[in-house]
Design a protein around this motif. Structure first.
Motif, mmCIF file in Angstrom:
data_model
loop_
_atom_site.group_PDB
_atom_site.id
_atom_site.type_symbol
_atom_site.label_atom_id
_atom_site.label_comp_id
_atom_site.label_asym_id
_atom_site.label_seq_id
_atom_site.Cartn_x
_atom_site.Cartn_y
_atom_site.Cartn_z
ATOM 1 N N GLU A 31 0.921 -1.361 -0.165
ATOM 2 C CA GLU A 31 0.812 -0.061 0.257
ATOM 3 C C GLU A 31 0.912 1.381 0.202
ATOM 4 O O GLU A 31 2.234 1.468 0.843
ATOM 5 N N ALA A 32 0.427 2.666 -0.652
ATOM 6 C CA ALA A 32 1.521 3.210 -1.160
ATOM 7 C C ALA A 32 0.616 4.353 -0.164
ATOM 8 O O ALA A 32 -0.129 4.427 -1.394
ATOM 9 N N ALA A 33 1.139 5.262 0.380
ATOM 10 C CA ALA A 33 0.165 5.891 1.110
ATOM 11 C C ALA A 33 -0.684 6.420 0.852
ATOM 12 O O ALA A 33 -1.442 7.294 0.116
ATOM 13 N N VAL A 85 9.749 3.163 -15.248
ATOM 14 C CA VAL A 85 10.686 1.621 -14.244
ATOM 15 C C VAL A 85 10.793 1.194 -16.065
ATOM 16 O O VAL A 85 11.758 -0.278 -16.138
ATOM 17 N N GLU A 86 9.260 0.522 -16.647
ATOM 18 C CA GLU A 86 10.315 -0.634 -17.485
ATOM 19 C C GLU A 86 10.867 0.079 -18.895
ATOM 20 O O GLU A 86 11.953 -1.208 -18.823
ATOM 21 N N TYR A 176 9.670 -4.960 -8.766
ATOM 22 C CA TYR A 176 8.969 -3.951 -9.347
ATOM 23 C C TYR A 176 7.463 -2.929 -9.318
ATOM 24 O O TYR A 176 7.199 -1.347 -9.165
ATOM 25 N N VAL A 177 6.880 -3.439 -8.012
ATOM 26 C CA VAL A 177 5.362 -3.710 -7.717
ATOM 27 C C VAL A 177 5.664 -2.017 -6.900
ATOM 28 O O VAL A 177 5.656 -0.933 -6.695
ATOM 29 N N GLN A 178 7.382 -2.222 -6.399
ATOM 30 C CA GLN A 178 7.510 -1.195 -5.236
ATOM 31 C C GLN A 178 8.143 -0.106 -6.113
ATOM 32 O O GLN A 178 7.982 0.789 -5.151
ATOM 33 N N ARG A 179 8.844 -0.174 -6.416
ATOM 34 C CA ARG A 179 9.361 0.934 -7.899
ATOM 35 C C ARG A 179 8.508 1.646 -8.096
ATOM 36 O O ARG A 179 8.187 2.966 -8.633
ATOM 37 N N ASP A 185 3.744 6.896 -5.642
ATOM 38 C CA ASP A 185 4.028 7.915 -3.979
ATOM 39 C C ASP A 185 4.815 9.178 -3.480
ATOM 40 O O ASP A 185 5.306 9.729 -3.506
ATOM 41 N N GLY A 186 5.027 9.924 -5.549
ATOM 42 C CA GLY A 186 6.280 10.826 -5.003
ATOM 43 C C GLY A 186 7.354 10.767 -4.545
ATOM 44 O O GLY A 186 8.311 11.922 -4.929
ATOM 45 N N GLY A 187 7.553 9.992 -5.330
ATOM 46 C CA GLY A 187 9.461 9.623 -5.301
ATOM 47 C C GLY A 187 9.869 8.864 -6.620
ATOM 48 O O GLY A 187 8.799 8.909 -7.134
ATOM 49 N N ALA A 188 10.647 9.517 -7.323
ATOM 50 C CA ALA A 188 11.237 9.411 -7.970
ATOM 51 C C ALA A 188 12.265 8.601 -7.496
ATOM 52 O O ALA A 188 13.643 8.902 -7.823
#
Length: 189
Positions: A31-33, A85-86, A176-179, A185-188
């Motif tokens: 779950e992201a933020a 990501v891909e 992959y899901v985390q990335r 979630d605002g992270g690059a």
């Protein structure tokens, strides 16, 4: 469900838990933020406001991404995150497995959506359209569970179903899901 230790590179706002399927295989639920459990539209508005969606400045192929996001009722941030990501935005990207283009679409997936010649998947407009259509179908299939939609995009919908409607225990898919979720979630990352 017991909480997992935070994985390296995971934003603190991302919650990772493990679950065990009937077969006893561990699977991850992410779950992201506050994005999980919300509709695609709600997530879109939240992701759009979170640090500019994790990117600053103009994004390549933005017009195509936004057109596809409107056409298939998807979050443009999700499409941008998957492209990043891909393929890191490379329209000529080819994987060892045979995935092609910006969204790394497999020729079989392209054929499912009417692309008979795999070389057409190297055209950004075709690739983004097919990738977005597939994501839209996955969204309907997994009831807007974004973590499962992203996992199925990477590992295939069959893998997600085999593991009890959870993220398969494949290191590549979990990473992959985390990335992807981290980018939403605002992270690059």
């Amino acid at each position: 469900m017991a909480a997992n230790p935070t994985l390296a590179g995971t934003a603190p706002a991302t919650n990772t838990t493990t679950n065990t399927t009937m077969a006893g295989a561990p699977v991850m639920v992410i779950e992201a933020a506050g994005l999980a459990g919300r509709s695609m539209g709600q997530r879109s508005r939240l992701a759009d406001t979170a640090a500019g969606g994790g990117e600053s400045g103009p994004r390549p192929f933005s017009d195509l991404v936004h057109a596809a996001s409107r056409r298939y009722s998807l979050d443009a941030q999700l499409l941008h995150a998957i492209i990043r990501v891909e393929s890191n935005g490379n329209p000529r990207a080819r994987s060892k497995a045979g995935a092609l283009g910006l969204m790394q679409v497999m020729p079989g997936t392209g054929a499912r959506y009417g692309v008979k010649n795999p070389s057409e998947l190297m055209q950004p407009e075709v690739n983004i359209d097919v990738g977005a259509r597939y994501l839209s179908d996955l969204s309907r299939m997994f009831g807007d569970r974004l973590d499962l939609v992203v996992a199925a995009y990477n590992a295939g919908e069959g893998a997600v179903m085999r593991y009890g409607m959870a993220i398969p225990p494949y290191a590549e898919t979990q990473d992959y899901v985390q990335r992807v979720m981290g980018r939403l979630d605002g992270g690059a990352r």
